[in-house]
Enzyme design. Sequence first.
Site, PDB file in Angstrom:
ATOM      1  N   LEU A  22       0.858  -1.180   0.000  1.00 33.89           N
ATOM      2  CA  LEU A  22       0.000   0.000   0.000  1.00 33.89           C
ATOM      3  C   LEU A  22       0.897   1.233   0.000  1.00 33.89           C
ATOM      4  O   LEU A  22       1.985   1.210   0.577  1.00 33.89           O
ATOM      5  CB  LEU A  22      -0.894   0.022   1.249  1.00 33.89           C
ATOM      6  N   ASP A  23       0.428   2.319  -0.624  1.00 34.20           N
ATOM      7  CA  ASP A  23       1.175   3.575  -0.564  1.00 34.20           C
ATOM      8  C   ASP A  23       1.378   3.985   0.888  1.00 34.20           C
ATOM      9  O   ASP A  23       0.565   3.660   1.759  1.00 34.20           O
ATOM     10  CB  ASP A  23       0.408   4.691  -1.281  1.00 34.20           C
ATOM     11  N   MET A  24       2.441   4.735   1.137  1.00 37.33           N
ATOM     12  CA  MET A  24       2.734   5.215   2.486  1.00 37.33           C
ATOM     13  C   MET A  24       1.518   5.924   3.094  1.00 37.33           C
ATOM     14  O   MET A  24       1.191   5.738   4.278  1.00 37.33           O
ATOM     15  CB  MET A  24       3.924   6.171   2.436  1.00 37.33           C
TER      16      MET A  24
END
Length: 559
Positions: free
Chosen positions: A406-408
């Site tokens: 997942l993106d940060m």
Amino acid sequence: MHQPENLFTRFNSDTSPYSLPEKFTFPFYYEPHPLCVMAAEQLQQHLLTQTDWQHDFGTDGVDQGTGKMFGVLLVRSPQGELGFFSAFSGKIADQNLLPGFVPPVFDMLAEQSFFRGELAEITELNEQVSQLQANPKLLQLKQTLSQYQTAYVQAEQTQREKMIQGRAARKSKRKQAEQELYAQELDALLAQLSKESVAEKNVLKYLKLEWDGKIANVQAELVQLTTQLDSLKEERKQLSNALQNKLFEQYRFLNIRGEEESLRAIFANTTSPTPPAGAGECAAPKLLHFAFKHGYTPIALAEFWWGVSPKSEIRQHTKFYPSCNSKCQPILGHMLTGMSVDENPLAESWAKDKKLEILFEDDAMVIVNKPSGLLSVPGKTIKDSAYTRLQEKYPDVEGPFVIHRLDMATSGLLVFALTKRANKSLQKQFISRSVQKRYVALIEGELETQSGEITLPMRGDPDDRPRQLVCFEHGKPAETYWQQIDVKDGRSKLYLYPKTGRTHQLRVHCAHHLGLNMPMVGDGLYGEKDNRLHLHAERLELEHPYSKEQMVFQAEPEF
């Protein structure tokens, strides 16, 4: 026209309610200061009312025209007065000099500039190349050569098939003769069969010689034309490279210390030593250079899009956006040296004090609820991540193995395998897309329909990573199904079901004008910065890697 006092714009409304920022804007991730918003609105009003020049921005609601990025730089004059400078990226109305805007760092379109003369020489070569390429004789020779080569292959193949058939027939005759003929008759027949074999080989030999001659004659004529063409292309390439390098040296940027660096020097130690096209023509470098050159003190910066959205990038009319990475980051890195600048929020973990919640664990896998701001895996500068935390928690397992990411800024469910066997099974499920995923997002705006599907192909932006583009020519297929859950205070809450897993897929599909045209709340890349990105991986359905039991995991978002 280039006098700073003529380009210094005073505010036409009261600025006293706002205090000045303590540090200069970090240009790659920021919320515009209220005074920059005021300056931008004043500039936008000027764009609506000015009559000095004309450019079709597509602001009339018709999906035509060309939008542009503009910038405002809040400054204090040498006399201590507060105001701002304005700039635009690239050219507008085919000009790079317009009343009220700071000039380019180097004016390549100026009459006395070497650029015009050397470009004219390259343009002349372009015309010669185009004429030679359009020569009907060249096209005819290429077609003839292709036809001859195809015909030769077919003729050779036909002859070889005849030889195979002849060889088989002679073998049959030889076998039969050995049983039926006397020695003298057999010898005569074998001699005859040998002559037939030699004759067939000679046919192939002379066939090759005939076609080689035909093809060589055409190739010789073709070489005469292509040699001239290649020579012109090489001359054009050398002149273009020389002009480009000359331009790189002419673009020289100041910083607050008075230090000057050329484009070539600035990019020399980067991963891409050749500056990208258009480097130095963006609004931010123009503004800072002009301020430094004339003794004005930069206080804050903001850039906004004006006009119709571009085809690929995510840009919306009047919205603020960060500076681009590939062109501006090296340049602004030099230009901001010596200034007190806001910290880069992307260079440190936002989740140091946030817990990594474990929702499920056994000897095969672990399911976690990742908080927003925590990386899935370690980055270049940030080591804290869901992966490293699990490494510490499970020091004696074969893994943990990263299954997906997942993106940060995205929160929600992540799966990690603890064994090689589990990793193989889970990877297979994700690759085959048998894993069912559901996200929750909050977007800016109200939708007219309750559900829909978005199919916009995507690829990385080579000039501004990590941004992604919508690209119908080179993009990979990307599909998202969405359902509206709720509408509140002008924002819509959605379920998002990605059928593919492209980088930033959900964020781009929401923000792009061909998608929902409504960026997610807090999307600092494709919308406007907020306390967080309102995107959460809420539900996962997958098969247990050992028992094959179908399992469902769910974690409610915090928004």
